[in-house]
Write a protein that holds these residues in place. Structure first.
Motif, PDB file in Angstrom:
ATOM      1  N   ASP A  44      88.655  50.275  53.037  1.00 18.08           N
ATOM      2  CA  ASP A  44      87.793  51.338  52.555  1.00 18.08           C
ATOM      3  C   ASP A  44      86.805  50.753  51.541  1.00 18.08           C
ATOM      4  O   ASP A  44      86.988  49.645  51.042  1.00 18.08           O
ATOM      5  N   THR A  45      85.757  51.501  51.266  1.00 13.56           N
ATOM      6  CA  THR A  45      84.674  50.991  50.429  1.00 13.56           C
ATOM      7  C   THR A  45      85.154  50.635  49.020  1.00 13.56           C
ATOM      8  O   THR A  45      84.737  49.630  48.445  1.00 13.56           O
ATOM      9  N   LYS A  46      86.048  51.446  48.492  1.00 10.84           N
ATOM     10  CA  LYS A  46      86.560  51.197  47.136  1.00 10.84           C
ATOM     11  C   LYS A  46      87.264  49.833  47.054  1.00 10.84           C
ATOM     12  O   LYS A  46      87.045  49.053  46.116  1.00 10.84           O
ATOM     13  N   VAL A  49      84.694  46.948  47.458  1.00 14.60           N
ATOM     14  CA  VAL A  49      83.985  46.700  46.194  1.00 14.60           C
ATOM     15  C   VAL A  49      84.871  45.918  45.225  1.00 14.60           C
ATOM     16  O   VAL A  49      84.423  44.956  44.589  1.00 14.60           O
ATOM     17  N   GLN A  53      84.049  42.260  43.814  1.00 17.24           N
ATOM     18  CA  GLN A  53      83.900  42.007  42.366  1.00 17.24           C
ATOM     19  C   GLN A  53      84.759  40.814  41.942  1.00 17.24           C
ATOM     20  O   GLN A  53      84.328  39.968  41.165  1.00 17.24           O
ATOM     21  N   ARG A  71      77.322  44.864  54.799  1.00 19.16           N
ATOM     22  CA  ARG A  71      77.276  46.013  53.885  1.00 19.16           C
ATOM     23  C   ARG A  71      76.382  45.779  52.663  1.00 19.16           C
ATOM     24  O   ARG A  71      76.820  45.258  51.631  1.00 19.16           O
ATOM     25  N   ASP A  73      75.272  48.009  50.703  1.00 22.08           N
ATOM     26  CA  ASP A  73      75.724  48.800  49.550  1.00 22.08           C
ATOM     27  C   ASP A  73      76.720  48.005  48.700  1.00 22.08           C
ATOM     28  O   ASP A  73      76.665  48.029  47.462  1.00 22.08           O
ATOM     29  N   ILE A  74      77.598  47.266  49.355  1.00 18.54           N
ATOM     30  CA  ILE A  74      78.579  46.458  48.623  1.00 18.54           C
ATOM     31  C   ILE A  74      77.849  45.332  47.881  1.00 18.54           C
ATOM     32  O   ILE A  74      78.142  45.044  46.717  1.00 18.54           O
ATOM     33  N   LEU A  76      74.806  45.281  46.770  1.00 20.02           N
ATOM     34  CA  LEU A  76      74.105  45.842  45.614  1.00 20.02           C
ATOM     35  C   LEU A  76      75.103  46.226  44.515  1.00 20.02           C
ATOM     36  O   LEU A  76      74.851  46.022  43.329  1.00 20.02           O
ATOM     37  N   ALA A  77      76.232  46.768  44.931  1.00 15.38           N
ATOM     38  CA  ALA A  77      77.227  47.248  43.955  1.00 15.38           C
ATOM     39  C   ALA A  77      77.749  46.117  43.073  1.00 15.38           C
ATOM     40  O   ALA A  77      78.004  46.316  41.886  1.00 15.38           O
TER      41      ALA A  77
END
Lengths: 206, 206
Positions: A44-46, A49, A53, A71, A73-74, A76-77
């Motif tokens: 999952d995205t959480k 991420v 990290q 991804r 979004d990942i 950028l996150a």
């Protein structure tokens, strides 16, 4: 960002648990890996991420680029160093717009036509995929082989990395054929000693 | 952006082919849907972007917000009106940072504790999930029921939308319990006449 595709690790959490990735990645970097791509198709995205990290923190220490598969979004996150996109991922123009000009964008090419098309784009490298048959990706097309690498090396204007079925037995031949580097998944992800395997592969790319 | 959760359609390409989504969505909007969430768990990113672009074009004509489930990269790529995130998706603070303050961000809450936690965030609405048991999502937790909606409506500071097992038989009761709107998946996605079902549901929310 300066980067080298010389020995490019692509992760696969089907081969090692996602929680174990940071450990494997750090060992591989100590063995000489020059770039790392986090490829994660199920988490999952959480979770994605969180692991990104962790890898970002580790890789920053060694000044090794972290590339996120698909991804944006990942990427950028976690302020990753770039993304790797396939032909079925985010269209390149949109990816570049979202990431800006300073991030690394790699693009998989699966045919000579796509190599030519990539010459019209300011991608930072192309992934020649697959060089050999591989159990990792079941949906990929015709294998390029060493002949394919030779041809691509002549016509591409981009830095290259070869991927697919690469291990100690064929690394030297791939580099000799003209690839700037090799990308490996299972050779390192499944290794009992990722650092040792990475250093052996690195030696073979010299 | 101004928006109303009154009748919120969530797509599901397991129920209708992804290529058929634009047609169903437009019919549903003609029937009175006030928001649309594109939820897509299987398509590759390229296809996801393409469908999102199509929905964006259609929904812009009707001034109906397009919300993307989970994937902030897709939302950015098509300049969607917002995203909907679950508790296992991108952490809210990162989502807000990537999207900016003008986009709509909805958050699923699956417990009273999460409702309270959401009060500390500037989310634009909360999705009360699930109200009733549903075959659509198999991994969700305890059903809130009408009592849960009543309690949440008392303590939340956010706009709400109820989701899970909602159809013509229970819509009026959900609104009476205090929800600002209903989100439906199968009731419209599986309908022979999405416009008719949407207009009937809309009537029941008044």
């Amino acid at each position: 960002m300066e980067f080298s595709t010389q020995l490019y690790l692509v992760t696969d959490s089907d081969m090692a648990s996602i929680e174990g990735l940071p450990e494997i990645v750090e060992q591989a970097v100590l063995g000489g890996v020059t770039m790392v791509q986090l490829r994660e198709k199920h988490a999952d995205t959480k979770t994605f991420v969180r692991i990104a990290q962790q890898l970002k923190r580790i890789l920053s220490n060694y000044k090794i680029p972290l590339i996120i598969n698909d991804r944006i979004d990942i990427a950028l996150a976690v302020d990753a160093d770039g993304v790797h996109i396939g032909q079925d991922d985010m269209p390149y123009a949109i990816a570049r717009k979202l990431l800006g000009k300073d991030k690394i964008i790699g693009l998989s090419v699966e045919s000579m036509q796509q190599v030519t098309e990539a010459n019209a784009l300011d991608v930072d490298y192309i992934g020649i995929s697959p060089v050999f048959a591989t159990p990792t990706k079941t949906n990929t097309k015709i294998e390029f082989g060493l002949k394919g690498i030779e041809e691509i090396s002549k016509i591409t204007k981009h830095k290259t990395v070869a991927i697919g079925g690469i291990n100690e037995s064929n690394t030297a031949a791939i580099i000799k054929a003209g690839a700037d580097g090799i990308a490996v998944v299972s050779a390192i992800m499944k290794a009992k000693n990722p650092q040792l395997v990475a250093s052996q592969l690195k030696q073979l790319t010299l």
